[in-house]
Design a protein around this motif. Sequence first.
Motif, PDB file in Angstrom:
ATOM      1  N   HIS A   1      22.790 -29.315 -26.877  1.00  0.00           N
ATOM      2  CA  HIS A   1      21.448 -28.758 -26.712  1.00  0.00           C
ATOM      3  C   HIS A   1      20.795 -29.260 -25.416  1.00  0.00           C
ATOM      4  O   HIS A   1      20.255 -28.482 -24.643  1.00  0.00           O
TER       5      HIS A   1
ATOM      6  N   HIS B   1      19.724 -27.283 -21.944  1.00  0.00           N
ATOM      7  CA  HIS B   1      18.367 -27.279 -21.384  1.00  0.00           C
ATOM      8  C   HIS B   1      18.368 -27.824 -19.954  1.00  0.00           C
ATOM      9  O   HIS B   1      17.724 -27.264 -19.063  1.00  0.00           O
TER      10      HIS B   1
ATOM     11  N   ASP C   1      11.774 -31.820 -25.378  1.00  0.00           N
ATOM     12  CA  ASP C   1      11.953 -30.718 -26.328  1.00  0.00           C
ATOM     13  C   ASP C   1      11.458 -31.098 -27.714  1.00  0.00           C
ATOM     14  O   ASP C   1      10.904 -32.177 -27.917  1.00  0.00           O
TER      15      ASP C   1
ATOM     16  N   ASP D   1      14.331 -22.477 -26.011  1.00  0.00           N
ATOM     17  CA  ASP D   1      15.767 -22.295 -26.183  1.00  0.00           C
ATOM     18  C   ASP D   1      16.310 -21.048 -25.473  1.00  0.00           C
ATOM     19  O   ASP D   1      17.522 -20.928 -25.283  1.00  0.00           O
TER      20      ASP D   1
HETATM   21 FE   LIG Z   1      15.476 -26.709 -27.455  1.00  0.00          FE
END
Ligand SMILES: [Fe+2]
Lengths: 260, 568
Positions: free
Chosen positions: B125, B129, B148, B335
């Motif tokens: 993740h 990003h 985040d 996202d």
């Molecule tokens: Fe995220």
Amino acid sequence: MRFTPSTWFQRRAYRGVWSDPARKVRTLESFAQTEADGGNEIRAAVSFARNDALKGHLARHADDEVRHANMFTQRAAELRAAGVGGPVGDETSDRAFDMERSRGDGLDFHGDLSGSPIDEIGEIPYVAKLHVAECRAAELFAIHSSLLDDDPETKKVFDDILVDEKYHMGYTNHLLREWRKEGRASEVKSALKSARESRFLGAWKRLGIRSAGGFGRVTMFLAYYTLAVPFALVAKRGRLAVGWQDPVDRAEPDAIRQQY
Amino acid sequence: MKILGLSAFHSNAAAALVVDGECVAAAQEERFSRIPRDAAFPKRALRHVLAKGGVEAHELDSVVFYEKPLRRFERLLYNQLRYFPAPARIFSRTMFTWLGDRMWLKNRIASELGVDPDRVLFTSHHQAHAAGAYLPSPFEEAAVLVVDGAGERSTTSLSRGEGTKLELLAELPFPHSLGLLYSAFTQYLGFEPDRDEAQVEALAAHGEPRHDEELSRILEVRDDGSFSVAADLFRFSFDGERTFGDALEEVFGPARIPGAPLDVSAAACREADLAASLQRAVERALLGLANELHRRVPSENLCVSGVLALNRTAMSRLHADGPFRNLYVQPAADDAGAALGAALLTWHVENGEASTRWRRSAADLGPELRPDPRDEARTLDGTDALVDLAARTLAEGELVGWARGLGGFGPGSMGGRVCLANPVIGDVRDKLTRGLAPRSPFLPLPIAVRAESAAELMELPEGADLPLAFGRLTVQATGLRELAPAVVGPDGSVLPRLVHADDQPVLHALLAAVERAGGPPVLVELDLAPRGEPCVRGEAEALGLFDRTELALLVVDDRVYERAPASA
Ligand SMILES: [Fe+2]
Ligand SMILES: [Fe+2]
Ligand SMILES: [Fe+2]
């Protein structure tokens, strides 16, 4: 037509529709609407299709659906002119229509196309959807026709339309087979699967999933108070990390092949 | 080489298609499903980007998902079990979704697209990003900050970007998360978490930070730039339900009931004060992170992504008071941008250092407009006539719907699907509320302004050209204060998007023409969207909106629709 237990049940279910004149007329008008909507939807798809063969088929298909709509409209108008079903807006005929309407999926078969334009869902899923819908339409029209022995004119409308439906089933099937041959069998398979799920099983399947979901969750609920207890104890005693941590991601290129 | 990046299941699912290192198309699922920040598997967005790129699914070399699913599952399990025996309902729901579906994501993606499961890849993740923030940025090297909600295990990360390489340096673990903290307060203040954070940010401008002390206990910033959140006040593991705990209500009183009246003009508005304190605390934590990042990566350049990067006030503060000279913010900071990051990262991982980087510019991504003209559409002779007509309509104070080009990839449409309004004739806020869609009275009105004329109207920060072109910063108004007070917030700030002639020539020409026609140098620019929905998808939705609202003119590509005079 071939009779199976399912057609027997459906004939029973639809017998009432065709034996009640008011419902008959309103149902034909509702079919006209469905066919017209389907036709417009397919016409819109023509310009978005990238495959030339598909473009040609879709254009012809759209014309067919619009013609079907006119045939239904005309037959309904003839019946109304003959005094069947009462005037538009008449209370009894409206109620009959609404009763039928509330059954939803049973009589309509093209409604599923709206909201799934070809450019958004892709050509294979779109054609799969059409194919499934046309098969279902052909099956239903055969049933309706078999219930209209006492009204040969209306029966003829269905029988004429059935000829076109055969073509719709045929060309969609042909395109899907071509794609299968091009090595896209798994795409075709999954598109057909999801088209079938969203079509026939509709409400029943959703209900099924819901009850299965309920069952699964009860199982999980029980598991939580039994199997999970030792893990919970470990988790509760573990300390949550605070502050900067070294990243777990490895730099090796093959790391992107791992799900963990 | 063709790579499809996907993000889903958390917020704002998206698909991005990278062909030979170039992002040729990217789109968010919400624009198709019409559900704001839709998190469902982006079926329609991915079909759209494939069609736009002229790529068939079976031709894809890889499909990359932006998260390691098993790692997230482990974190969810561990954290939910910690609360044993409290969340049995949630536990069973989590287990059911995961065991029944999410664990098999690889096969699901493979069968959805008809590709070999071996071609389905997974970045983490935070890698996704960070890649989304750095790789499309204009910098050759940069420090990268991701702030985040929660990824698999971490919530915040520091990275270094150099050429085509990206190195993750350090992470902060769940539950210490600025994104989750902000969302929990959003919910506490009576708004929709994961959606209405911008409302809280706007509310903050109307309040005084009277709760600094409580907030500094809730969000503790350490000397090394790390921070911790008093997790016992929150229920972050109860995603999808109430995420603040009873203990938070003991500190600040009962939560605001959604929809309850909110009077920001009152002498002391509790909600606004709380929002102001939260905003300030979060900015403090961000500055701590930036200082630590600068210590580890002494660069002049900073790239930021993660949900907190959507907070324009915080980004401006980070740029003004932080240690970096130049700033790049990935506009699709949630996202959605991670889908783009995952695809770009995969391209560079598979092709090594020699690969060239693709750079993002304004108005380059987003869904294509779906044409559906009506008979009454008029096609004007060239864009000059179009600009002229729209400029005259705006100079008269009427609303203009403007749907041209791509629909944008990020929170708004970046000028692609907008309602434009003249801020100096009549009560523009009232006109937009009546004529387009109701809007919270405390939300600022974002504006579009020509890049060349912006400096006379507001204090433009240096080294942040792209964030300004994306409309991702707040700035202090100067000349604009007198010229168009309706767009200036209570703290003297405005939300500008700088329009460059290279990126959006027609919109740029329109802004100039409005000024020539005696209008103001800025236009209010709101999303062209039905209430509670994302920006319109195509001509049909835009026309539906035109029918229901008071837009005097609707421009769709080169077609115009005019309101028939009432007398006709
Ligand atoms: Fe995220
Ligand atoms: Fe039909
Ligand atoms: Fe048909």
